[in-house]
Design a protein around this motif. Structure first.
Motif, PDB file in Angstrom:
ATOM      1  N   ARG A  48       0.822  -1.220   0.000  1.00 40.26           N
ATOM      2  CA  ARG A  48       0.000   0.000   0.000  1.00 40.26           C
ATOM      3  C   ARG A  48       0.852   1.264   0.000  1.00 40.26           C
ATOM      4  N   SER A  49       2.067   1.166   0.496  1.00 42.57           N
ATOM      5  CA  SER A  49       2.908   2.366   0.600  1.00 42.57           C
ATOM      6  C   SER A  49       4.047   2.407  -0.418  1.00 42.57           C
ATOM      7  N   HIS A  50       4.407   1.290  -1.022  1.00 44.69           N
ATOM      8  CA  HIS A  50       5.543   1.240  -1.932  1.00 44.69           C
ATOM      9  C   HIS A  50       5.152   0.638  -3.280  1.00 44.69           C
ATOM     10  N   PRO A  72       1.867   8.996   4.337  1.00 40.56           N
ATOM     11  CA  PRO A  72       0.723   9.811   4.749  1.00 40.56           C
ATOM     12  C   PRO A  72       1.194  10.993   5.596  1.00 40.56           C
ATOM     13  N   ARG A  73       0.571  12.134   5.391  1.00 37.44           N
ATOM     14  CA  ARG A  73       0.901  13.345   6.133  1.00 37.44           C
ATOM     15  C   ARG A  73      -0.231  13.669   7.108  1.00 37.44           C
ATOM     16  N   VAL A  74       0.084  14.388   8.130  1.00 33.35           N
ATOM     17  CA  VAL A  74      -0.916  14.808   9.109  1.00 33.35           C
ATOM     18  C   VAL A  74      -1.958  15.682   8.401  1.00 33.35           C
ATOM     19  N   ALA A  81      -6.460  14.073   3.438  1.00 35.70           N
ATOM     20  CA  ALA A  81      -5.746  12.944   2.822  1.00 35.70           C
ATOM     21  C   ALA A  81      -4.455  13.409   2.158  1.00 35.70           C
ATOM     22  N   ARG A  82      -3.592  14.032   2.941  1.00 34.70           N
ATOM     23  CA  ARG A  82      -2.322  14.507   2.390  1.00 34.70           C
ATOM     24  C   ARG A  82      -1.312  13.370   2.328  1.00 34.70           C
ATOM     25  N   VAL A  83      -0.467  13.398   1.310  1.00 35.54           N
ATOM     26  CA  VAL A  83       0.567  12.382   1.146  1.00 35.54           C
ATOM     27  C   VAL A  83       1.786  13.030   0.495  1.00 35.54           C
ATOM     28  N   SER A  84       2.966  12.570   0.880  1.00 41.50           N
ATOM     29  CA  SER A  84       4.193  12.960   0.180  1.00 41.50           C
ATOM     30  C   SER A  84       4.845  11.673  -0.306  1.00 41.50           C
TER      31      SER A  84
END
Length: 150
Positions: A48-50, A72-74, A81-84
């Motif tokens: 899910r993350s890679h 996932p970002r705060v 739903a922030r993501v970097s």
């Protein structure tokens, strides 16, 4: 050249590339086949993350790879739903370098992160690859800091 998202049947080829890019003392610790077993378990736990992207010149041989890790970002007001994203483990087999494969892999990983809503894409590059990333629009940031943990 064909750049595509990696599939589970690419794991042996991905492991071979990771093993090849590793330092000699790391390669002495594990065979590529054993690394493939570890990579399969790791990727199943982190799918899910890679994501990985692979380059092929002739099926089924992999000649390059790039991984993208989504973090996932705060949440912020109005943006829950922030993501970097962080580009990791980019490698092109030495005999295939200088053909734009690395650039294509990095672009595919970056495009994937953007499609998933990433607010930024970072990379921790070695000195040799820094000009490649700069040609693709990456720039140093005085706000990105790190502390050595060794």
């Amino acid at each position: 050249m064909n750049i595509s998202a990696a599939r589970t049947d690419d794991i042996p080829g991905l492991a071979r590339l990771i093993w090849t890019m590793a330092a000699a003392e790391e390669r002495a610790q594990q065979t590529p086949e054993a690394l493939a077993d570890d990579l399969a378990l790791w990727w199943a736990a982190h799918e899910r993350s890679h994501s990985a992207f692979v380059a092929r010149l002739n099926e089924p041989e992999l000649v390059g790879m790039a991984w993208i890790a989504l973090v996932p970002r705060v949440p912020r007001p109005g943006s829950a739903a922030r993501v970097s994203a962080d580009i990791q483990s980019v490698f092109v087999a030495p005999q295939h370098r200088g053909r734009g494969i690395g650039s294509a892999l990095i672009q595919a990983a970056t495009d994937h992160a953007v499609r998933l809503g990433s607010i930024r894409v970072t990379v921790h590059s070695g000195v040799t690859a820094t000009p490649l990333y700069e040609r693709l629009g990456f720039a140093s940031s005085p706000q990105l800091l790190q502390t050595p943990l060794d």
